[in-house]
Design a protein around this motif. Structure first.
Motif, PDB file in Angstrom:
ATOM      1  N   UNK A   1     -54.970  -3.719 -38.104  1.00 53.12           N
ATOM      2  CA  UNK A   1     -54.677  -2.521 -37.028  1.00 53.12           C
ATOM      3  C   UNK A   1     -55.558  -2.052 -36.610  1.00 53.12           C
ATOM      4  N   UNK A   2     -56.032  -1.732 -37.319  1.00 54.68           N
ATOM      5  CA  UNK A   2     -57.823  -1.868 -36.536  1.00 54.68           C
ATOM      6  C   UNK A   2     -58.126  -2.490 -35.650  1.00 54.68           C
ATOM      7  N   UNK A   3     -58.679  -3.929 -35.367  1.00 55.23           N
ATOM      8  CA  UNK A   3     -59.171  -4.864 -34.544  1.00 55.23           C
ATOM      9  C   UNK A   3     -58.450  -4.585 -33.767  1.00 55.23           C
ATOM     10  N   UNK A   4     -56.928  -4.007 -33.732  1.00 56.37           N
ATOM     11  CA  UNK A   4     -55.958  -4.254 -32.495  1.00 56.37           C
ATOM     12  C   UNK A   4     -56.469  -2.283 -31.898  1.00 56.37           C
ATOM     13  N   UNK A   5     -56.493  -1.664 -32.809  1.00 58.01           N
ATOM     14  CA  UNK A   5     -56.539  -0.428 -32.186  1.00 58.01           C
ATOM     15  C   UNK A   5     -57.956   0.205 -31.308  1.00 58.01           C
ATOM     16  N   UNK A   6     -58.554  -0.460 -32.295  1.00 56.48           N
ATOM     17  CA  UNK A   6     -60.893  -0.135 -31.510  1.00 56.48           C
ATOM     18  C   UNK A   6     -60.371  -1.539 -30.329  1.00 56.48           C
ATOM     19  N   UNK A   7     -59.881  -2.664 -29.847  1.00 57.92           N
ATOM     20  CA  UNK A   7     -59.408  -3.379 -29.023  1.00 57.92           C
ATOM     21  C   UNK A   7     -60.432  -4.302 -29.843  1.00 57.92           C
TER      22      UNK A   7
ATOM     23  N   UNK B   1     -67.791   0.026 -33.553  1.00 58.14           N
ATOM     24  CA  UNK B   1     -66.858   1.179 -32.641  1.00 58.14           C
ATOM     25  C   UNK B   1     -66.176   2.524 -33.330  1.00 58.14           C
ATOM     26  N   UNK B   2     -65.967   2.296 -35.209  1.00 55.09           N
ATOM     27  CA  UNK B   2     -65.521   3.365 -35.319  1.00 55.09           C
ATOM     28  C   UNK B   2     -66.281   4.395 -35.986  1.00 55.09           C
ATOM     29  N   UNK B   3     -67.515   4.176 -36.408  1.00 58.12           N
ATOM     30  CA  UNK B   3     -68.810   5.014 -37.182  1.00 58.12           C
ATOM     31  C   UNK B   3     -69.931   5.137 -36.365  1.00 58.12           C
ATOM     32  N   UNK B   4     -69.772   3.923 -35.359  1.00 55.31           N
ATOM     33  CA  UNK B   4     -71.391   3.419 -35.026  1.00 55.31           C
ATOM     34  C   UNK B   4     -72.780   4.805 -34.343  1.00 55.31           C
ATOM     35  N   UNK B   5     -71.493   5.921 -33.709  1.00 55.08           N
ATOM     36  CA  UNK B   5     -72.079   7.192 -32.900  1.00 55.08           C
ATOM     37  C   UNK B   5     -71.837   8.712 -33.893  1.00 55.08           C
ATOM     38  N   UNK B   6     -71.199   8.225 -35.317  1.00 50.80           N
ATOM     39  CA  UNK B   6     -71.153   9.518 -35.703  1.00 50.80           C
ATOM     40  C   UNK B   6     -72.642  10.531 -35.784  1.00 50.80           C
ATOM     41  N   UNK B   7     -72.460  11.211 -36.484  1.00 53.81           N
ATOM     42  CA  UNK B   7     -73.417  12.813 -36.306  1.00 53.81           C
ATOM     43  C   UNK B   7     -73.110  13.745 -36.785  1.00 53.81           C
TER      44      UNK B   7
END
Length: 697
Positions: free
Chosen positions: A305-311, A327-333
């Protein structure tokens, strides 16, 4: 001998020492023995009534040890499936539903198998008993090859996860990493299953935590986009239908569905590993299966499902999960500090480590399967033996060696390994489901609600057989032929081994004739008493039968009226077949004593003084040597004898199939300064040559 009676021989047997240290087992042991004990641990005490309870696993630990295989497949099963849907992501919704349905159907089916076959064995036992021994052999061979691939795929995939976040130039060291990993796992499992599971438990928790954050966090981030996503999926499906048609979309969906077959590969492990379950076994195993099914369905379905949601799209040198995590957490700060990258690395490390844990299923289920097949004489009988740590060390070592060989031959390529892996899984699944369908058809008169039970197995059979056929059709030239060839080779080898054992047993059965033709004294005549100072013959025997009697009569012919005392010595070997609890072990010991008492009664019937001695252990020679040294103190004028099968033309495999206990016992006894002889028993001859006549004929 009545159970309520106590004989003098029983008392002496009860006083026989139980070897507990390396020095007790082998007084000549040196630095090699000490190193072995340091690495693998001290021998287990078989006299401890709580030994089985302390080694068995509760449902949660069994979920860690066996469920990790299924759960870890979410690292590569959804990955392989979604790669086929990159241009048709709208089919992912149906794929998630189909994948979760398949997990629950197969899991429920195996829960029923556990209930009807609580002794374990999974697809091998079900196929053997319900479809016939030859079908059982095919299922066992497929499953055995599959367990080797379980270790290979898990370790190779773990290495891929590690190198997903390491510099590309380090990827050349992948084979060194997988080699060390397999050796380490083999050592852990030689120490004991429970110890290895407890050591690896923190890894399991780390995986659950990081993936719960990924799945629930990823889905939660897109809750508000549900209407838009539904619209996009509908548009994509309409466009795909108009361009490819329904059959075209179905073909793409089936390809993706079968490509993700690796997701279901660990489900059978629980039914195969029933012997390590804590009592009540069935309840523990079914609870373990429920834990596995729910965790696998949520994890695999959630990742898809996450593959689909995050393309998510494939990227060179990275797994799909690595791309998803970036894509999910790479930009977390937080407060100007980047925490996304550490989380990505931690989650990938958790996946890699869980895949490492997942290889446990191969090291637990593989040796257990080999033990079952050895008991049925499809494999050498030594694969049913246990080490002094009560582990199936021969099976563990074979699985480790075969897995290493497989990895080096394939270069550790995960895609190739998965192609080879999933075919055998569904061959075994299909046979076990077909066996249970036959079970309910045969027993429909006994169970009025049989039709409700058979439905789940019919559905399971259709799903598993469909995946099997599509996998063989699509993957045959991509590597599937290798799997089928390997499995066919194992089947052929097992047939050859079975044939050798069958021929040997047919010759051995001739010896039982001596039991019906030998005259004995009336039972009213009292047997002579043992004389400790008189010449004494000690015979190493196993179960009561023609082989032992043949050895005994040969001794009478070679040394007529010389020996006045006859002591029958036997060791109750604890192996995977009888190590199922203290009650089963006590029953096995009692059965050995009954067999030895038959030898004593037989000697008494010939007017000879006789008694028996027995001990319990995992290795015949270690315990037999201890008993022999104790006997010499009681009967100083003693000579030890053992019978050995003699082949007309010795072949290398005969030594592997038929143990060399007699000669090894002789070497140990002679090294201790005692007298020993090996009596040849020529009962097996090549074609065209008759076996030697029995004594006195």
């Amino acid at each position: 001998m009545e159970s309520g009676e106590s004989s003098e021989s029983d008392k002496k047997n009860d006083e026989a020492p139980e070897p507990e240290t390396p020095e007790d087992l082998n007084p000549s042991s040196g630095i090699t023995e000490r190193v072995k004990r340091a690495v693998l641990g001290a021998p287990r005490n078989l006299k401890d009534p709580k030994i089985f309870h302390s080694l068995s696993l509760v449902a949660f630990l069994a979920w860690v040890g066996l469920g990790a295989d299924g759960l870890s497949s979410s690292a590569y099963g959804p990955d392989e499936a979604f790669r086929e849907l990159v241009d048709h992501p709208y089919l992912a919704v149906a794929l998630v539903a189909a994948m979760m349905l398949t997990i629950f159907v197969i899991s429920y089916a195996y829960s029923q198998i556990i209930e009807h076959y609580p002794s374990g064995g999974g697809g091998y036992v079900v196929s053997s008993k319900l479809l016939g021994p030859k079908f059982g052999l095919v299922a066992g061979a497929a499953l055995l090859v599959d367990y080797v691939f379980t270790v290979s795929v898990s370790i190779a995939s773990a290495a891929d996860q590690v190198f997903s976040f390491l510099p590309a130039d380090l990827a050349s060291h992948k084979m060194e990493l997988v080699t060390v990993a397999i050796i380490l796992l083999a050592i852990l499992n030689l120490r004991g299953v429970k110890e290895s599971v407890k050591i690896l438990m923190p890894i399991f928790f780390l995986f659950l935590l990081t993936h719960a954050i990924l799945i629930f966090g990823g889905i939660g981030m897109h809750i508000g986009d549900t209407p838009q996503l539904a619209s996009e999926l509908k548009e994509g499906f309409d466009a795909g239908s108009s361009s490819l048609g329904f059959l075209g979309l179905l073909a793409i969906f089936l390809r993706a569905y079968t490509r993700g077959a690796g997701t279901y590969t660990g489900i059978e492990a629980v039914s195969n590993g029933m012997q390590i379950m804590r009592e009540p076994r069935v309840k523990t195993a079914k609870r373990t299966m429920a834990f596995m099914a729910i965790s696998l369905a949520l994890t695999a379905g959630g990742i898809l499902t996450c593959y689909l949601l995050f393309d998510v799209r494939p990227e060179e040198g990275k797994t799909m999960n690595a791309v998803l995590l970036e894509r999910f957490a790479g930009s977390w700060e937080i407060g100007g500090f980047a925490i996304g990258t550490p989380f990505v690395v931690l989650t990938l490390v958790a996946e890699a480590l869980l895949l490492f844990v997942a290889a446990q299923a191969g090291f637990i289920g593989g040796p257990q399967l080999m033990s079952n097949m050895a008991t049925d004489s499809w494999l050498p009988h030594r694969f049913a033996s246990l080490s002094d740590r009560l582990t199936m060390q021969n099976g563990v070592l074979l699985i480790a060696t075969a897995a290493l060989l497989t990895l080096y031959l394939t270069g550790g390529d995960t895609s190739v390994l998965i192609l080879m892996y999933s075919i055998n899984v569904f061959l075994t699944f299909s046979l076990s489901q077909a066996g249970m369908v036959r079970f309910w058809l045969i027993n429909r008169k006994k169970f009025p609600d049989w039709y409700r039970h058979i439905i789940i197995f019919v559905v399971g059979l259709l799903l598993c057989f469909t995946i099997l056929v599509v996998n063989i059709f699509e993957k045959f030239f991509e590597g599937g032929w290798i799997t089928l060839t390997l499995t066919g080779g194992v089947v052929l080898l097992c047939l050859m081994i079975k044939r050798r054992y069958r021929i040997a047993m047919s010759h051995l059965s001739r010896l039982d004739q001596v039991l019906t033709d030998i005259p004995t004294l009336p039972q009213e005549v009292p047997p002579p008493a043992l004389n400790p100072k008189a010449p004494t013959a000690v015979l190493l025997v196993s179960s009561f039968g023609g082989l032992g009697v043949h050895t005994f009569l040969s001794l009478q012919r070679l040394f007529p009226k010389h020996f006045k005392n006859f002591i029958f010595l036997s060791v109750n070997v604890v192996d995977a077949g009888n190590f199922k609890g203290s009650a089963e072990l006590d029953n096995a010991v009692a059965e050995t004593k009954r067999a030895l008492q038959k030898y004593v009664d037989f000697a008494h019937g010939l007017g000879l003084a006789a008694d028996f001695r027995t001990g319990v252990g995992t290795e015949v020679l270690d315990v037999a040597e201890i008993l022999a040294l104790e006997l010499v103190k009681e009967f100083p004028n003693t000579v030890f004898f053992a019978g050995k099968l003699v082949f007309q033309r010795e072949r290398w495999y005969q030594r592997f199939l038929h143990n060399e206990t007699a000669q090894q016992f002789q070497r140990r006894i002679q090294f201790a300064g005692l007298f020993s002889m090996v009596l040849p028993i020529r009962i097996f001859a090549d074609a065209g040559t008759k076996a030697a006549p029995l004594p006195g004929r």
